[in-house]
Scaffold this active site. Structure first.
Site, PDB file in Angstrom:
ATOM      1  N   SER A 319       0.829  -1.207   0.000  1.00  0.00           N
ATOM      2  CA  SER A 319       0.000   0.000   0.000  1.00  0.00           C
ATOM      3  C   SER A 319       0.866   1.261   0.000  1.00  0.00           C
ATOM      4  CB  SER A 319      -0.920   0.004   1.221  1.00  0.00           C
ATOM      5  OG  SER A 319      -1.575   1.241   1.361  1.00  0.00           O
ATOM      6  N   GLY A 320       1.924   1.246   0.790  1.00  0.00           N
ATOM      7  CA  GLY A 320       2.830   2.393   0.809  1.00  0.00           C
ATOM      8  C   GLY A 320       3.468   2.613  -0.544  1.00  0.00           C
ATOM      9  N   TRP A 322       2.222   1.773  -3.388  1.00  0.00           N
ATOM     10  CA  TRP A 322       1.188   2.260  -4.305  1.00  0.00           C
ATOM     11  C   TRP A 322       1.084   3.780  -4.232  1.00  0.00           C
ATOM     12  CZ3 TRP A 322      -3.254   5.106  -3.413  1.00  0.00           C
ATOM     13  CH2 TRP A 322      -4.149   5.199  -4.465  1.00  0.00           C
ATOM     14  N   HIS A 323       1.274   4.334  -3.033  1.00  0.00           N
ATOM     15  CA  HIS A 323       1.094   5.773  -2.861  1.00  0.00           C
ATOM     16  C   HIS A 323       2.168   6.592  -3.561  1.00  0.00           C
ATOM     17  CE1 HIS A 323      -1.829   4.680   0.253  1.00  0.00           C
ATOM     18  NE2 HIS A 323      -2.272   5.910   0.153  1.00  0.00           N
ATOM     19  N   GLY A 324       3.352   6.040  -3.789  1.00  0.00           N
ATOM     20  CA  GLY A 324       4.386   6.827  -4.453  1.00  0.00           C
ATOM     21  C   GLY A 324       5.673   6.050  -4.646  1.00  0.00           C
TER      22      GLY A 324
END
Length: 605
Positions: A319-320, A322-324
């Site tokens: 998820s982290g 995915w954010h950047g």
């Protein structure tokens, strides 16, 4: 196109009018054309990525739905996933991995010839990629039927209210709605417009205003003490919530106006009582996506405990990412994964501690009182006497009555908030007006500055204010702030070093190049005054920004010379070494080696 833009203010009502005045069977065409126009208003050529993704996933879904052999279905699933992730990787992650591999190979003195692609990240690619991937996965697992209408499927991929910032919709919820006959309903449309208005309020009035202070502090954190950093961090928490949830509100509201129901994306996350509850209420569409397509396929919580913790951690790590495409996002994901694992691992300990310390009774809410009446012992439920329960309920009613009697106080609080927001809006309008005035005066002042007519630049030409007046009268504006910088530089050129220092030492800019330059100029002024010790402080500030490989070595060179002038030979040698080791291609490399050799020669004697 952004929601908070004049273009959207014209675009959305036009779409609504066309939509409700178009025959039902043709409405999908209006929405599809509007969605592509919405996206292409940003960068038209990137619409081809949407087309490619749409065609691949439509084809793969159609084939998976028409065959029964599992191996063939899986091959089409892989084709869909690899295509979508490949596009996402190329635009979002390629340069990040290229940098990592270059750094690793450099440790073994191996040069890498992979190119760096200066690609602009397509708007919303992370959102619509996940949305189309979920469709392919659901078709493969036969949770939904493949869509047979290419136009409707293209609309599912590009539906403009949620295209660039979510919510990330599931095909089972959104696709059937495109076949519904939607009527013009006053209550639903006003409900959607109210939600949009609330989203615009959160974005424009709250988030964008808080961002001004947050960016000012975060762009130069070393220059601020604790209270500013704490305030900026608190403001940032509200800024990011109001910013992100505002986009969701506008998306859900605009879709509701058109007759579509999108999933709720935020549910008062900051009122959550645990990190687990927080992630059930924050960016719900993304959290549930990771739960359904990463966490559960890994085994979820139906495994041994250590494996469960592993599943949680890996899900948040992804998820982290995915954010950047940055290590900061990876660390952020790892931290939240750790928080969640720690929360579950210590849950029983914390509950026992709360019971032993009597913390479970605070705050004394109605819910906690009711929970106190019902206990479980040896598998049976025991309840206190009814008259005791009635007495407590009566007490709660008295609390409610007191709140009703004091409603004037509540109204007063709301009025104060409204006045505060009104004052903020008024100040924003005033600031915009002053900005326009300052920009008008800046043009002739900068013209005189560039022509070396420094007196006219500083004091004005009789018809227009000079830089000094603009800096003093319009300091709250960006133009006034820039005038402060030019004023300091002009005084430095005239040899008025004290005036130059006064204007430049307190200068603040979100542009790190200009900020570093200002500090270096203060150092130059102090050197001209013969105060090398003061100059060192400002040269260090300029060099610490590490703006780029061109300016930073220059600032380090100035720092070394100032240290040498101040008889700090050993520190000067370290500074020259820094230039030699960290900036070997710099134009200052020759001077750094020369002055280092000179100092080492002196030390040898």
């Amino acid at each position: 196109m952004l929601f908070n833009s004049l273009e959207f203010l014209v675009f959305f009502p036009s779409v609504v009018i066309l939509y409700y005045n178009t025959p039902y069977r043709l409405r999908w065409i209006i929405l599809l054309l509007a969605s592509y126009y919405f996206y292409m208003a940003w960068m038209p050529e990137y619409a081809i990525i949407l087309v490619i993704s749409t065609i691949i996933d439509f084809f793969c879904g159609y084939k998976m739905n028409s065959i029964t052999e599992q191996a063939q279905k899986k091959s089409y699933l892989y084709l869909s996933l690899i295509s979508n992730l490949g596009i996402l990787f190329t635009f979002k992650y390629f340069n990040f991995f290229k940098t990592i591999s270059t750094d690793i190979l450099a440790q073994f003195h191996i040069e890498q010839a992979l190119p760096t692609f200066p690609l602009l990240l397509p708007m919303g690619i992370s959102f619509y990629t996940f949305q189309t991937m979920s469709y392919s996965i659901d078709v493969y697992h036969e949770k939904v039927k493949a869509e047979k209408h290419l136009g409707i499927f293209a609309l599912f991929v590009t539906f403009f209210p949620q295209l660039v910032a979510g919510p990330i919709e599931r095909s089972g919820n959104l696709l059937p709605q495109f076949y519904k006959h939607t009527k013009f309903e006053y209550e639903r449309i006003t409900s959607g417009l109210k939600l949009m208005a609330w989203g615009f309020f959160k974005k424009i009035v709250i988030a964008d205003r808080l961002a001004q202070f947050v960016n000012y502090v975060y762009n130069d954190p070393y220059e601020y003490q604790g209270i500013y950093l704490v305030t900026a961090t608190i403001f940032f928490a509200f800024q990011i919530y109001c910013d992100f949830s505002a986009y969701s509100d506008i998306a859900i509201g605009s879709a509701r106006v058109l007759g579509f129901d999108l999933m709720k994306n935020f549910n008062r996350p900051y009122f959550s009582k645990s990190i687990d509850e927080f992630w059930k209420n924050w960016h719900i569409s993304l959290s549930t996506w990771f739960k359904d397509y990463i966490y559960i396929p890994l085994g979820g919580n139906r495994v041994v405990k250590w494996r469960w913790y592993y599943n949680l951690f890996i899900t948040f790590l992804i998820s982290g990412f995915w954010h950047g495409a940055n290590w900061t996002f990876v660390v952020w994901g790892a931290l939240h994964g750790f928080y969640l694992v720690f929360s579950h691992a210590t849950k029983n300990i914390r509950n026992n501690l709360a019971m032993r310390s009597n913390l479970v009774n605070y705050p004394r809410t109605f819910k906690s009182k009711m929970a106190k009446k019902i206990t479980t012992a040896s598998g049976s439920k025991l309840m206190e006497k009814p008259d005791t329960m009635t007495a407590d309920l009566s007490n709660d009613s008295e609390i409610i009555q007191k709140l009703q009697r004091n409603r004037n106080i509540l109204f007063g609080v709301v009025a104060v908030l409204v006045l505060a927001v009104g004052g903020w809006l008024g100040y924003s309008y005033y600031k915009q007006t002053k900005t326009a005035e300052a920009q008008t005066y800046m043009f002739p002042a900068v013209y005189y500055f560039e022509a070396d007519s420094l007196n006219k630049a500083l004091k004005g030409d009789g018809n227009n204010d000079g830089l000094e007046t603009i800096a003093n009268d319009y300091g709250m504006t960006d133009a006034g702030n820039l005038a402060q910088f030019y004023t300091g530089v002009a005084y430095l050129k005239q040899g008025q070093f004290d005036n130059a220092i006064n204007y430049l030492k307190d200068f603040k800019s979100s542009d790190l190049l200009i900020q570093a330059r200002a500090y270096a100029l203060v150092g130059d002024a102090y050197m001209e005054k013969g105060q090398a010790g003061e100059a060192i402080n400002y040269y260090e500030k300029a060099a610490n920004y590490k703006t780029n490989a061109f300016f930073t070595p220059q600032y380090l060179m100035k720092l070394g010379l100032a240290q040498e002038t101040n008889n700090n030979s050993s520190e000067a040698i370290q500074t020259y070494d820094k230039i030699i080791n960290e900036y070997p291609n710099s134009s200052e490399i020759t001077n750094a080696k020369k002055y280092k050799s000179k100092l080492q020669g002196i030390a040898g004697k």
